[in-house]
Scaffold this motif. Sequence first.
Motif: not given
Lengths: 219, 93
Positions: A90-109
């Motif tokens: 869910v977090l990966i799709v939110q970051a890449f497709l919906f811009g919810d949460g950063g790409i570099l910040a994905l690990g932290a999220n």
Amino acid sequence: MHIPDGFLSTPVWMVTDAAAVVAVGFALKRVSGKLEERQVPLMGVMAAFVFGAQMLNFPIVGGTSGHVLGGLLTALLLGPEASVIVLTVVLIVQAFLFGDGGILALGANILNMAVIGTWLSYGIYRWLESHWERGRRHGTGNKGAEVVAIALAAWLSVVLSAVACALELALSGTAPLTAIMPLMAGIHAIIGVGEALVTVAAVNFVKRMRPELVRGGRG
Amino acid sequence: MTAKTGWLSVSIVVIATLTLLPFASKLPDGLERVAETLNFSEREQLLHRAPLHNYALPQLSGYAGEALAAFLGILLVAGIAFLLGKVLARGRG
């Protein structure tokens, strides 16, 4: 509490990205070949539920809103490792497709919401539950204890995610720890009440409809 | 749970989300509020232009765009998690 890019310093996003890769890799390894066939559709259902629930912000005090994270509920139905994987998808799709949460910040999220908000809160639930079981054997436990354990662990899942988020932002030099920690913990202590209510209600609902699914991932 | 029950449940999640979506709060979330209070909102950087940024379709404004974004998002995560589950369940025994 999806952290966007720009809030974390390079060392912090690098370390949290590496930690997330290790944690998710460990979860994948633990669950690989062990997931039951009947749990496969439930993986999809829980991913759908978490994504939908995270779009439905509810207002709290002071012109702020929050949403359900769904980590503990997913862990209760699928087991903690599969739950880490569902939340990560869910977090990966939110970051890449919906811009919810950063790409570099994905690990932290992933670390905050999928690992701490799921694995750790499930561990807390199991710890509380083992005390409840012991109490029941001695005749001192009661039926409400499990509900309390679920509610408390669900509330903590949100609060501990927020605490981790505050620590990462403070370590990044984005805000002083003494300022950000009480604010993040305080706001999410209120949002966590919503998480506790939804988790208890959903577990009760599933128990009534499909009792065999609750804690199906246990073992 | 069978695959049929699974997709039926996903459909229920879609319907429930689309029904509740108009009532979802547009207020800043916990972290956004804290970032405003402590004056670090402007540090946000967009490193990647997400195709459905902020859960909206560029060509479709208002509820229709949001609903379609929610629908696509739910179907996508459900599909990925389902396929991943299939791979993870393989070799069990």
